[in-house]
Design a protein around this motif. Structure first.
Motif, PDB file in Angstrom:
ATOM      1  N   ARG A  15      37.384  24.702  43.592  1.00 42.41           N
ATOM      2  CA  ARG A  15      37.137  25.722  44.756  1.00 42.41           C
ATOM      3  C   ARG A  15      35.995  26.123  44.869  1.00 42.41           C
ATOM      4  N   GLY A  63      42.102  38.597  46.577  1.00 41.42           N
ATOM      5  CA  GLY A  63      40.816  38.996  48.460  1.00 41.42           C
ATOM      6  C   GLY A  63      39.711  40.777  47.478  1.00 41.42           C
ATOM      7  N   GLU A 102      42.649  25.191  37.577  1.00 40.98           N
ATOM      8  CA  GLU A 102      42.955  26.607  37.091  1.00 40.98           C
ATOM      9  C   GLU A 102      42.337  26.090  35.189  1.00 40.98           C
ATOM     10  N   PRO A 134      32.580  28.392  45.762  1.00 46.71           N
ATOM     11  CA  PRO A 134      32.577  29.571  46.360  1.00 46.71           C
ATOM     12  C   PRO A 134      31.881  29.189  47.891  1.00 46.71           C
ATOM     13  N   GLN A 135      32.610  30.586  48.361  1.00 48.77           N
ATOM     14  CA  GLN A 135      31.543  31.268  49.707  1.00 48.77           C
ATOM     15  C   GLN A 135      30.903  31.258  50.220  1.00 48.77           C
ATOM     16  N   LYS A 166      40.198  37.766  42.630  1.00 50.31           N
ATOM     17  CA  LYS A 166      40.254  37.933  43.331  1.00 50.31           C
ATOM     18  C   LYS A 166      40.087  36.639  44.913  1.00 50.31           C
ATOM     19  N   ASP A 167      40.348  35.527  44.441  1.00 51.30           N
ATOM     20  CA  ASP A 167      40.828  34.635  45.387  1.00 51.30           C
ATOM     21  C   ASP A 167      42.167  35.006  46.070  1.00 51.30           C
ATOM     22  N   ARG A 168      43.242  35.211  44.818  1.00 54.70           N
ATOM     23  CA  ARG A 168      44.525  35.483  45.214  1.00 54.70           C
ATOM     24  C   ARG A 168      44.936  37.047  46.121  1.00 54.70           C
ATOM     25  N   THR A 211      31.865  33.772  40.706  1.00 52.33           N
ATOM     26  CA  THR A 211      32.598  33.028  39.444  1.00 52.33           C
ATOM     27  C   THR A 211      31.803  32.107  38.373  1.00 52.33           C
ATOM     28  N   GLY A 242      37.883  35.924  38.739  1.00 50.24           N
ATOM     29  CA  GLY A 242      37.420  35.334  40.039  1.00 50.24           C
ATOM     30  C   GLY A 242      38.916  35.114  40.935  1.00 50.24           C
ATOM     31  N   ALA A 243      39.154  34.067  39.918  1.00 50.99           N
ATOM     32  CA  ALA A 243      41.017  33.766  40.150  1.00 50.99           C
ATOM     33  C   ALA A 243      41.670  34.647  41.000  1.00 50.99           C
TER      34      ALA A 243
END
Lengths: 530, 529
Positions: free
Chosen positions: A119, A378, A492, A121-122, A374-376, A258, A371-372
């Motif tokens: 995963r 947004g 994860e 990060p952007q 937020k990934d899910r 994250t 962080g996880a």
């Protein structure tokens, strides 16, 4: 546990510090044939996992080969002349205080690299990301392994650059500002710290931490000790962070990706408290004694302030960000660590070191979970997540919800989990502080700290109720996240299980850690009976 | 060119010495043969090679066609490299030449460790400048023959300066070093800024020289000698009636050198001059010009006027504090989008750095052996020379053709040219003294230690504050490099080979001394004189 030759240990320790540095250089080079993988991005991310994995393996072997019968003694020492003109030596070594921190750093960085592999990060290409991650690892491992004041400063500064870029390049909203603030605060603090280190080193005639600890402040005048303790303490307090010098932390944590948050909380903050124990207490005991009450007071204010800020963020309608909340909870937890150190007793300092490790494990886990989430979804805005009844993670993603609840109760110091022992010992230490410190004052700190644990429990339970509980079938209000939440994925699980296991292990078997730290603390605080 | 200069100087000093001695000892016989001094050609080779090459270039310019002119540049660079290599046989032997054959036997030219280190710095700096200038001379259509002649002459003077051990040679060397520099600054024909800068530089410098010469005259009148060693011995024993004269002479001489080192309040010429000059010349002035000024200042204070340490010690300490504060505060105020902001910032930062360089000579005023602390200045100057030349090289390379060097134009460099961006960032961090620029940090710590050892706590505090101020502007620049942005046009054109070579050379050197700081810092601990 496994008998290893001293020279093997020495090489292992050197490898732990140097490997990530070489790995960082390697990450910048094109991948050699045979290791190209599915593409340059995958190859470099895999390179990161490989190197951090090797470092973790070396650190674990080092921990196993460490002479556990004598953790108070400096082991695996390398002592080479580097800059004779200034008396700076390449002096490395581990004892019971630094060993757990080394292993924790290697573990967290490995988990971050693993998490990043799946995963990313952007942001810009992963090449620089991996190189910076490894540079960060090298710097933080060096900070815990070096035994020279100047080298400690170099390592302390070395982590700034990678962390700046991790936040500024791969972070979220407001990242430029947050990264700049982080660098500016820490830099100003560390310049002051450098002055203190120079005053200490030039007056004592050596920059060597082991010799400074042996001298135990003899030959240093009271004025020099106070000056050095103030300057060094200020620099470390910014990093720790101590209220009121903490204000860079919430911004940096909120904006960081994250992995950045995990390492910032789990590793970088520890450098500050480690410096207090390793440098300040043994080298300038009189100075430490002078400032101990203030340190304790600021620590306690931090505990109360952190938990009140969290309560305010957790309230409905406050629009609190979950990561910001965890960041403020860090201020509170580090307050306990500072309180423990400020008691100047073995109980308190051991508690501080235990709380240090526990905070690294638990807060690392919480940042991973945030962080996880937020990934899910947004968003980490509690109002946007919870709506009227709650985000109902128990119902929508039971494993994720369960882990979040686990992290929260570990953070609030539930007996049987890692968070408990450190805070208990820190409070116990302040019940009976070192001779010469005002007992009534420390009793007040004890009472306030205990109140802080209650407030901590309160806000964490509020968070659990708002995020984990709730009715999954309830109608989401306007602006409330309504999509599906996938449950915990394989990678994860892989990244988080070690943290969960160690949290439980440290909670159920505290002697594992205390057996290491206690003799070493005894060594640094000679003549202290408790 | 330099050998006659030195001979002339000793000729000047010789009779003076003779007369002074003769006054008290009328019957002393002086045979004509014993006045002829032997010359150690190997010892004086480094400045001599540069001087001879300067003449060769000047003559060759007359016979070379327009298309062959680039040969002159190659010749100059080779000569400077050769002059640098000529230092090798001198290492480890304290050679002296142009010595008096009678009397005190004082020498005018000494190749001791101090001399060799400064000569290495000067010749190395001039060599790098020559490499930087190779493309600039062509691009800016500078007159090749004149340019290379002037550069070599100035380098010869600067290389002679640290070896000079009498005031006449010292002054002449200083003038040989700086007079061609005025012309170099003003060489950009038809540029108003350039000629204005040259005039400013020239006028203020000439005033300083006049003041210095007056001071030298007073000192000579009081002590009867121009040799530093004899002055050092003679000053404490000066006749009471000449005490004021001697003290005035000391102060006036110092003022002259303070100007050459661009110490505040004699720094005002720096920014305009640097901006007006071709960028390689600005680099040359900031490194070689400064090194020459400092070696002169150190020689005069530590070698000639040790008995006046109570005067120049505090004066230098105040100058140091003032210089670093003025330079850093002005650098802080530079805006990155102004024309020439990169050169301007480097100019002001060089004033600030001159302040740090002044700290060890000031500390020498309190030392039992004044020669000991100044090693810190040499170590710092070497570090500064490498990283500052590196920074100038990058600025020079990134400057768009015909445009000026703005910091704003460096935006997004990290995306376009990552290696160059990393190199510049490293140079700037070294200048700031921030890890990973380890050598910058350690050099600052050495200087700081010199101040603390001398009991100059207040100066150490001022220096610490200044280092923090400087951090801000160096970091601001560094941050620009990594900020996302459109790389400017200059970022796409490939660099000329000499510039790439200089960036690589200075970068590798800076990395090497960061890894092994003892390479440079050992000068801080050794006996120099």
């Amino acid at each position: 546990m496994i008998p290893l030759d001293e020279s093997v240990l020495r090489w292992l320790l050197a490898a732990v510090v140097v490997l990530p540095l070489l790995g960082a250089l390697g990450a910048l080079l094109p991948a050699p044939p045979g290791l190209r993988g599915r593409g340059p991005e995958q190859a470099v991310l895999r390179h990161g996992v490989t190197v951090t994995g090797a470092v973790l393996a070396a650190a674990v072997v080092l921990a196993l080969g460490f002479d556990h019968d004598r953790p108070g003694r400096m082991q695996a020492q390398t002592d080479l002349s580097w800059v004779p003109a200034l008396g700076v030596r390449l002096h490395l070594g581990v004892d019971g205080i630094s060993l757990p921190l080394l292993v924790l750093t290697a573990l967290l960085t490995f988990l971050c690299a693993l998490y990043g592999y799946f995963r990313m990060p952007q942001g810009p290409a992963p090449k620089a990301f991996v190189a910076l991650l490894l540079l960060l690892e090298s710097g933080s491992l060096a900070a815990f392994a070096v035994l020279d004041l100047v080298l400690f400063f170099l390592a302390f500064e070395m982590v700034l650059v990678p962390m700046y870029f991790l936040i500024a390049r791969w972070g979220g909203a407001g990242r430029q500002h947050a990264a700049w603030k982080f660098v500016l605060y820490t830099l100003l603090g560390s310049v002051v710290m450098l002055l203190g280190l120079l005053v200490l080193g030039l007056n004592a005639g050596t920059f060597d931490m082991v010799r400074l600890a042996e001298q135990h402040g003899s030959g240093l005048g009271h004025g020099v000790q106070v000056l050095a303790a103030l300057a060094i303490g200020l620099g470390l307090a910014v990093k720790a962070p101590m209220w009121p010098l903490h204000s860079w932390l919430p911004d940096a944590h909120t904006a960081a990706p994250t992995t950045g948050s995990v390492l910032l909380a789990g590793v970088l903050l520890k450098m500050g408290t480690y410096g207090f124990v390793r440098i300040l207490l043994p080298a300038v005991p009189e100075g430490a004694h002078t400032f101990a009450p203030y340190l304790a007071a600021f620590g306690v204010v931090g505990i109360i302030y952190g938990s009140l800020a969290c309560l305010a963020l957790a309230r409905r309608g406050a629009g609190g960000d979950l990561k910001r909340l965890v960041a403020y909870s860090s201020v509170g937890h580090m307050g306990f660590v500072l309180l423990g150190i400020a008691t100047l007793t073995r109980t308190g300092v051991n508690g501080a070191l235990f709380a240090n490790i526990a905070h690294g494990l638990v807060t690392g886990l919480l940042f991973f979970l945030a962080g996880a989430l937020k990934d899910r979804t947004g968003t980490l805005d509690l109002d946007a997540l919870a709506g009227r009844t709650g985000a109902a993670l128990y119902g929508r993603a039971p494993r994720l919800g369960g882990l979040l609840a686990f992290g929260a109760v570990a953070s609030l110091g539930l007996p049987g989990l890692a968070g408990f022992w450190g805070e208990l010992l820190a409070l116990l230490g302040s019940y009976d502080p070192a001779p010469g410190l005002s007992r009534p004052a420390f009793l007040v700190f004890l009472a306030l700290g205990a109140l802080g644990t209650l407030l901590t429990a309160a806000y964490l339970l509020v968070v659990v109720r708002r995020v984990c509980a709730g009715d999954p079938a309830a109608e989401p209000g306007p602006g409330v996240f309504a999509g599906t939440v996938p449950d915990v994925r394989g990678h994860e699980f892989a990244a988080w299980t070690p943290l969960v296991v160690l949290t439980v292990l440290a909670g159920l078997w505290p002697a594992l850690l205390l057996g290491l730290t206690e003799p070493a603390v005894q060594h640094l605080l000679p003549g202290v009976s408790r | 060119m330099t050998a006659p200069t030195a001979a002339l100087a000793t000729g000047l000093a010789g009779p003076g010495q003779h007369l002074a001695r003769g006054a008290g000892n009328p019957g002393a016989p002086g045979s004509a043969e014993s006045l002829v001094q032997s010359v150690d050609w190997a010892a004086i080779a480094p400045p001599t090679i540069a001087a001879v090459a300067a003449l060769v270039v000047l003559v060759a310019d007359l016979f070379l066609g327009e298309r062959r002119k680039p040969l002159l540049g190659a010749l100059a660079a080779a000569a400077l490299a050769l002059a640098g290599l000529a230092l090798l046989p001198l290492v480890g032997e304290d050679r002296a030449t142009f010595c008096l054959t009678s009397g005190s036997g004082a020498c005018s030219y000494v190749a001791d460790p101090f001399t060799l280190v400064v000569q290495l710095l000067v010749l190395g700096g001039a060599f790098v400048t020559a490499l930087l200038s190779l493309p600039a001379v062509r691009q800016e259509r500078l007159p090749a023959g004149e340019f290379w002649f002037l550069l070599l002459s100035s380098a010869a003077g600067a290389a002679l300066l640290p070896a000079a051990r009498d005031l006449a040679t010292l002054v002449i060397a200083l003038e040989v070093a700086s007079l061609p520099a005025f012309a170099l600054v003003g060489l950009r024909r038809g540029e108003r800024l350039s000629s204005e800068a040259a005039l400013k530089f020239f006028l203020s410098s000439v005033t300083a020289t006049a003041v210095m010469l007056l001071g030298v005259g007073f000192v000579y009148a009081a002590t009867g000698s121009l040799h530093l060693r004899d002055i050092a011995e003679g000053l404490p024993a000066v006749d009471g009636r000449l005490g004021t004269l001697a003290a005035t002479g000391v102060v006036l001489t110092l003022v002259g050198f303070a100007f050459k080192t661009a110490a505040a309040p004699f720094h005002f010429w720096v920014p305009e001059t640097y901006v007006g000059a071709p960028v390689p010349v600005a680099a040359y002035l900031s490194v070689v010009g400064k090194a020459a000024g400092f070696s002169g200042l150190i020689l005069v204070t530590v070698r000639a006027f040790p008995s006046y340490a109570h005067v120049w010690g505090p004066v230098l300490a105040v100058l140091a504090a003032l210089t670093m504060s003025v330079g850093n505060l002005a650098a802080l105020r530079q805006r990155p989008d102004r024309p020439h902001s990169a050169v301007r910032l480097l100019a002001w930062s060089s004033v600030g750095q001159a302040g740090y360089l002044l700290v060890p000579p000031a500390a020498a005023g309190w030392a039992d052996r004044p020669g000991d602390p100044v090693g810190a200045t040499l170590a710092y100057a070497l570090m500064y020379a490498v990283v500052n030349l590196g920074a100038f090289a990058v600025v020079c390379a990134l400057r768009p053709a015909g445009g000026d060097a703005r910091i704003e134009a460096h935006r997004g460099l990290a995306a376009g040219r990552p290696v160059v961006a990393l190199a510049l960032a490293f140079f700037l961090l070294c200048l700031a003294g921030l890890p990973p620029g380890v050598i910058g940090l350690f050099a600052k710590v050495t200087v700081f230690g010199a101040a603390v050892d001398a009991g100059l706590g207040w100066l150490a505090v001022v220096m610490a504050v200044n280092v923090v101020i400087a951090l801000v502007y160096y970091l601001r620049w560094t941050a620009v490099l990594f900020r996302p942005g459109q790389p400017s046009d200059g970022a796409r054109v490939p660099f000329p080979a000499p510039l790439t070579a200089v960036i690589a050379l200075t970068g590798v050197l800076a990395l090497a001394v960061s890894g092994a700081p003892q390479l440079i810092l050992r000068f801080a601990g050794m006996t120099l004189f």
